[in-house]
Design a protein around this motif. Sequence first.
Motif, PDB file in Angstrom:
ATOM      1  N   GLY A   1       0.817  -1.211   0.000  1.00  0.00           N
ATOM      2  CA  GLY A   1       0.000   0.000   0.000  1.00  0.00           C
ATOM      3  C   GLY A   1       0.846   1.254   0.000  1.00  0.00           C
ATOM      4  O   GLY A   1       0.549   2.222  -0.716  1.00  0.00           O
ATOM      5  N   PHE A   2       1.910   1.263   0.792  1.00  0.00           N
ATOM      6  CA  PHE A   2       2.760   2.453   0.887  1.00  0.00           C
ATOM      7  C   PHE A   2       3.481   2.720  -0.424  1.00  0.00           C
ATOM      8  O   PHE A   2       3.575   3.868  -0.871  1.00  0.00           O
ATOM      9  CB  PHE A   2       3.778   2.289   2.022  1.00  0.00           C
ATOM     10  N   GLU A   3       3.971   1.670  -1.070  1.00  0.00           N
ATOM     11  CA  GLU A   3       4.660   1.844  -2.346  1.00  0.00           C
ATOM     12  C   GLU A   3       3.708   2.380  -3.421  1.00  0.00           C
ATOM     13  O   GLU A   3       4.091   3.217  -4.249  1.00  0.00           O
ATOM     14  CB  GLU A   3       5.275   0.515  -2.792  1.00  0.00           C
ATOM     15  N   LEU A   4       2.467   1.925  -3.397  1.00  0.00           N
ATOM     16  CA  LEU A   4       1.486   2.430  -4.363  1.00  0.00           C
ATOM     17  C   LEU A   4       1.152   3.899  -4.101  1.00  0.00           C
ATOM     18  O   LEU A   4       1.024   4.699  -5.037  1.00  0.00           O
ATOM     19  CB  LEU A   4       0.207   1.592  -4.299  1.00  0.00           C
ATOM     20  N   LEU A   5       1.023   4.265  -2.827  1.00  0.00           N
ATOM     21  CA  LEU A   5       0.734   5.659  -2.497  1.00  0.00           C
ATOM     22  C   LEU A   5       1.906   6.566  -2.873  1.00  0.00           C
ATOM     23  O   LEU A   5       1.698   7.691  -3.341  1.00  0.00           O
ATOM     24  CB  LEU A   5       0.408   5.788  -1.012  1.00  0.00           C
ATOM     25  N   LYS A   6       3.127   6.076  -2.698  1.00  0.00           N
ATOM     26  CA  LYS A   6       4.295   6.849  -3.138  1.00  0.00           C
ATOM     27  C   LYS A   6       4.242   7.082  -4.647  1.00  0.00           C
ATOM     28  O   LYS A   6       4.514   8.188  -5.123  1.00  0.00           O
ATOM     29  CB  LYS A   6       5.585   6.115  -2.763  1.00  0.00           C
ATOM     30  N   MET A   7       3.897   6.041  -5.384  1.00  0.00           N
ATOM     31  CA  MET A   7       3.783   6.174  -6.834  1.00  0.00           C
ATOM     32  C   MET A   7       2.732   7.225  -7.208  1.00  0.00           C
ATOM     33  O   MET A   7       2.957   8.067  -8.083  1.00  0.00           O
ATOM     34  CB  MET A   7       3.400   4.827  -7.456  1.00  0.00           C
ATOM     35  N   MET A   8       1.591   7.203  -6.508  1.00  0.00           N
ATOM     36  CA  MET A   8       0.513   8.147  -6.812  1.00  0.00           C
ATOM     37  C   MET A   8       0.892   9.574  -6.421  1.00  0.00           C
ATOM     38  O   MET A   8       0.461  10.535  -7.061  1.00  0.00           O
ATOM     39  CB  MET A   8      -0.774   7.694  -6.121  1.00  0.00           C
ATOM     40  N   PHE A   9       1.683   9.726  -5.354  1.00  0.00           N
ATOM     41  CA  PHE A   9       2.141  11.057  -4.965  1.00  0.00           C
ATOM     42  C   PHE A   9       3.041  11.663  -6.028  1.00  0.00           C
ATOM     43  O   PHE A   9       3.114  12.882  -6.168  1.00  0.00           O
ATOM     44  CB  PHE A   9       2.890  10.990  -3.630  1.00  0.00           C
ATOM     45  N   ARG A  10       3.729  10.806  -6.785  1.00  0.00           N
ATOM     46  CA  ARG A  10       4.634  11.296  -7.830  1.00  0.00           C
ATOM     47  C   ARG A  10       3.897  11.596  -9.138  1.00  0.00           C
ATOM     48  O   ARG A  10       4.492  12.137 -10.066  1.00  0.00           O
ATOM     49  CB  ARG A  10       5.723  10.258  -8.098  1.00  0.00           C
ATOM     50  N   MET A  11       2.631  11.210  -9.227  1.00  0.00           N
ATOM     51  CA  MET A  11       1.871  11.433 -10.461  1.00  0.00           C
ATOM     52  C   MET A  11       1.441  12.882 -10.603  1.00  0.00           C
ATOM     53  O   MET A  11       1.186  13.580  -9.609  1.00  0.00           O
ATOM     54  CB  MET A  11       0.603  10.559 -10.475  1.00  0.00           C
TER      55      MET A  11
END
Length: 264
Positions: A148-158
């Motif tokens: 979950g954290f890795e996915l949220l990091k990815m979305m923060f970079r979008m």
Amino acid sequence: MNSDFRSPQPINSLIATVNHVLNKLPAEARAWFESLPWHQRRYLLSLCHLICVASPEVQAEFLDDYTADGLVSRKLEDRDTKQRVKYYLEQFQIGTELTESVLRSYIRQFYVHTAQDARRQPDLYLESALKLVFSTEEHNSVFCYVLGFELLKMMFRMSWLQHERLYRLQRNQEDFINTYIKPIQHAHRINGIITPKDASLFFAKRSYFVQQPEMSEKKLVELVMATFTTDVTSYFGFSIIRHANSIAFDYDYIFQAEAEEFFL
């Protein structure tokens, strides 16, 4: 009346409280505790008292120091869950490898993140940490948290345009926007990462809408922890492990160059 008389009621109440706590321990832990001589029990009770009155941050540091090795070794033994998380990270084209050092870092972060949440619910912190140590089900939540954290990091970079493409793919768009997109974009705004200017003007709107967020890894981690609780983070990962189609994802579509449709 004799002033030295002590009613048995408080003593009985204390005994009942102790038994209630002991009944919540795993059988092995209770048997070990009851096997201790009294002077060693006093040391243990003193330690429990010091932990309970300490700040959540101190609790996190203590638990990390005394549980990380055991938790990391048990995580490495859980090959099935580890492989599933690795598979989903690859599906989202996230390059994080689940090495021992990464797991150790995430377990430490999990404690700190939970301590941060505890500012809102301080009575739940130690309970959740102990569940992580003793419960097999909670052990799995570490891997869910990582995913979950890795996915949220990815979305923060979008960019916000990429957010739009992502939520267009979802079955329940409104829930996805409210749960993930809006909090991330709010964090972008208040931290000056993306600042909408003259949003009513088309070209000004396009400028910030396609802007790629820039932040250090340290800042990124801090923002994710400040924006989402451990529960939301872990459930995000768990929902994907439980059902692969819980989030629709098309890397080429989301991260393509600016689409002509944006100008229409």
